[in-house]
Write a protein that holds these residues in place. Structure first.
Motif, mmCIF file in Angstrom:
data_model
loop_
_atom_site.group_PDB
_atom_site.id
_atom_site.type_symbol
_atom_site.label_atom_id
_atom_site.label_comp_id
_atom_site.label_asym_id
_atom_site.label_seq_id
_atom_site.Cartn_x
_atom_site.Cartn_y
_atom_site.Cartn_z
ATOM 1 N N ASP A 201 0.824 -1.226 0.000
ATOM 2 C CA ASP A 201 0.000 0.000 0.000
ATOM 3 C C ASP A 201 0.854 1.271 0.000
ATOM 4 O OD1 ASP A 201 -2.398 1.351 -0.046
ATOM 5 O OD2 ASP A 201 -2.699 1.296 2.118
ATOM 6 N N VAL A 202 1.901 1.282 -0.840
ATOM 7 C CA VAL A 202 2.842 2.404 -0.835
ATOM 8 C C VAL A 202 2.194 3.692 -1.327
ATOM 9 C CG1 VAL A 202 5.111 3.178 -1.655
ATOM 10 C CG2 VAL A 202 4.751 0.771 -1.117
ATOM 11 N N GLY A 203 1.081 3.560 -2.077
ATOM 12 C CA GLY A 203 0.368 4.764 -2.519
ATOM 13 C C GLY A 203 -0.051 5.654 -1.360
ATOM 14 N N LYS A 204 -0.257 5.061 -0.185
ATOM 15 C CA LYS A 204 -0.636 5.860 0.987
ATOM 16 C C LYS A 204 0.455 6.862 1.350
ATOM 17 C CE LYS A 204 -2.932 3.959 4.298
ATOM 18 N NZ LYS A 204 -3.271 3.001 5.377
ATOM 19 N N ILE A 205 1.712 6.472 1.123
ATOM 20 C CA ILE A 205 2.815 7.388 1.428
ATOM 21 C C ILE A 205 2.737 8.619 0.527
ATOM 22 C CG2 ILE A 205 5.334 7.636 1.441
ATOM 23 C CD1 ILE A 205 5.538 4.699 2.207
ATOM 24 N N LEU A 206 2.330 8.423 -0.723
ATOM 25 C CA LEU A 206 2.165 9.560 -1.627
ATOM 26 C C LEU A 206 1.018 10.452 -1.170
ATOM 27 C CD1 LEU A 206 4.128 7.848 -3.284
ATOM 28 C CD2 LEU A 206 2.804 8.427 -5.324
ATOM 29 N N ASN A 207 -0.066 9.842 -0.658
ATOM 30 C CA ASN A 207 -1.176 10.634 -0.122
ATOM 31 C C ASN A 207 -0.697 11.528 1.014
ATOM 32 O OD1 ASN A 207 -2.728 9.092 -1.871
ATOM 33 N ND2 ASN A 207 -3.538 7.754 -0.265
ATOM 34 N N VAL A 208 0.177 10.975 1.859
ATOM 35 C CA VAL A 208 0.713 11.731 2.991
ATOM 36 C C VAL A 208 1.643 12.842 2.500
ATOM 37 C CG1 VAL A 208 2.131 11.586 5.066
ATOM 38 C CG2 VAL A 208 0.484 9.777 4.544
ATOM 39 N N ALA A 209 2.454 12.517 1.498
ATOM 40 C CA ALA A 209 3.367 13.525 0.946
ATOM 41 C C ALA A 209 2.587 14.716 0.402
ATOM 42 C CB ALA A 209 4.221 12.896 -0.151
ATOM 43 N N LEU A 210 1.437 14.450 -0.206
ATOM 44 C CA LEU A 210 0.593 15.537 -0.713
ATOM 45 C C LEU A 210 0.104 16.418 0.431
ATOM 46 C CD1 LEU A 210 -0.751 16.701 -3.269
ATOM 47 C CD2 LEU A 210 -2.708 15.201 -2.825
ATOM 48 N N ARG A 211 -0.267 15.805 1.550
ATOM 49 C CA ARG A 211 -0.734 16.555 2.711
ATOM 50 C C ARG A 211 0.376 17.399 3.326
ATOM 51 N NH1 ARG A 211 -3.957 12.108 2.377
ATOM 52 N NH2 ARG A 211 -6.060 12.178 3.288
ATOM 53 N N LEU A 212 1.621 16.916 3.229
ATOM 54 C CA LEU A 212 2.752 17.595 3.887
ATOM 55 C C LEU A 212 3.639 18.362 2.907
ATOM 56 C CD1 LEU A 212 3.838 14.794 6.425
ATOM 57 C CD2 LEU A 212 2.334 16.769 6.828
ATOM 58 N N LYS A 213 3.113 18.649 1.720
ATOM 59 C CA LYS A 213 3.948 19.278 0.683
ATOM 60 C C LYS A 213 4.431 20.678 1.079
ATOM 61 C CE LYS A 213 0.026 21.089 -1.997
ATOM 62 N NZ LYS A 213 -0.637 21.080 -3.329
#
Length: 424
Positions: A252-264
């Protein structure tokens, strides 16, 4: 006292031969140091690669690496998880019988066989061949087949094939002289099936042992100092959120990208993803389309660089799907113990049963982690006082020492001694 001959069987230990490391490689190394003659049997075809150990004559060849004898059993090449991989498994199983007979004539029969999954045919061969030699067989279950197959909907449990697989699993547990599980809660599975003596079954849980995966701490520390990866992102003065491992649905590595978007907007935080898998291209496309400049997908990296990478992390992410695996019985992933050995805090996106992270107080576990939950956990660790942050890292190292393979091998020797004594 005569040295015991131990045969370790792992179909996929070819990878350990190539990498000079891994569970049975480290078991063998430490068993040899403790006075046991130890040989690893594996396939000549390396899993998930095109690599093959050449066998010029017959159905096996031998080599020695770092004083560990290896026996390579001839199997057909394959790619992926289709019919050819199944044929490869069957071939390994069938060829173990004549190879064991011939090898024992040249080098003496074993005193004990440790047959390790992933697939159960290795365990079946171990039990049958041990019976021919009139010696005990330890069956090591590193993945609960067929439960894992059912979980991924590859086979239905109530189907004819599903019932055959469960019946075969029960036979293995019944016939093995000892069982080793790599997750602390795996014996719960036997209880759930009501196969244990207490519930009227035939399996004595006293012969079930727990030896998790772990890490060769000496090798890890040495590698972190010697095998330096030339990667400017690791040297950047940023808070490095690191993920190392496969890029597949279960991770489920896509979740890390979701988090990166939140913390951009947090310019001092960057996400470094090392690994490969069938979802890598999709995630690289997302990074580009969504303009995630705080994410670097590094792709495959040789295992020898992992210790150095983790030494440069600020926090390590254990990222898993919530629904594609049963986490109630614990965790035996290799990267958990590499993360601990790095002495850095860990965040797990699932709440584990028999939690090692909780036991050693070395990070944060999030139950049913959403992207917001993971983002908050990252910020919590980033913003905590240095003394508290450092304590998490120190706790991780303390835990790693208990999962060092010198310690784990002592546990294995205790199992060997118990089984040997019972079979006198």
């Amino acid at each position: 006292m005569k040295k015991k001959n131990i045969w370790l069987w792992n179909h996929y230990a070819t990878d350990m031969y190539q990498n000079r490391g891994g569970r049975h490689y480290w078991f063998a190394k430490n068993l040899i140091k403790n006075g046991y003659n130890t040989t690893i049997f594996c396939a000549n075809v390396r899993h998930n690669t095109g690599d093959v150990i050449d066998i010029e004559e017959g159905i096996y060849s031998t080599d020695t690496r770092d004083n560990i004898p290896f026996v390579f059993i001839k199997t057909p090449k394959y790619k992926g998880n289709g019919k050819k991989r199944i044929l490869n498994m069957i071939s390994f199983y069938k060829n173990l019988f004549p190879v064991a007979k011939e090898y024992s004539k040249k080098h003496g029969k074993p005193d004990i066989i440790l047959a390790s999954s992933v697939h159960p045919l290795t365990l079946v061969a171990g039990i049958k061949i041990a019976k021919k030699f009139n010696i005990p067989c330890i069956c090591e279950v590193r993945d609960l087949w067929p439960e894992a197959i059912f979980a991924f909907n590859k086979v239905k449990e109530n189907s004819l094939l599903g019932k055959v697989l469960v019946s075969g699993e029960h036979w293995i547990y019944k016939k093995a002289d000892a069982l080793i599980f790599t997750k602390e809660g795996d014996t719960d599975y036997i209880k759930e099936k009501k196969w244990d003596l207490f519930q009227g079954g035939v399996i004595n849980l006293k012969k079930a042992y727990y030896i998790n995966n772990g890490v060769d701490l000496d090798a890890f520390i040495k590698s972190s100092n010697l095998n330096i990866l030339d990667d400017p992102d690791l040297e950047a003065k940023k808070f490095n959120v690191v993920y190392v491992g496969a890029i597949r649905p279960v991770n489920d590595v896509g979740k890390i990208l979701n988090v990166a978007l939140r913390l951009k907007d947090h310019k001092d935080i960057q996400f470094l993803i090392y690994g490969d898998g069938d979802q890598r291209k999709m995630l690289e496309q997302r990074v580009m389309v969504e303009g995630l400049t705080n994410v670097k997908i590094k792709g495959f990296v040789n295992k020898r660089f992992i210790p150095y990478i983790l030494s440069k992390s600020s926090v390590n992410i254990l990222n898993y799907s919530q629904n594609q695996y049963n986490w109630a019985r614990g965790n035996s992933s290799n990267k958990l113990f590499e993360y601990m050995a790095s002495g850095k805090p860990i965040i797990s996106t699932v709440k584990m049963g028999y939690s090692i992270i909780d036991k050693y107080k070395c990070g944060i576990e999030i139950e049913n982690a959403s992207g917001d939950d993971l983002a908050r956990a990252i910020l919590d660790i980033k913003e905590m006082p240095k003394t508290q942050y450092d304590q998490l890292g120190q706790n991780a190292r303390v835990g790693a020492k208990e999962f060092d393979f010198k310690v784990l091998t002592k546990k294995l020797i205790q199992v060997i001694d118990c089984v040997t004594e019972e079979n006198k």
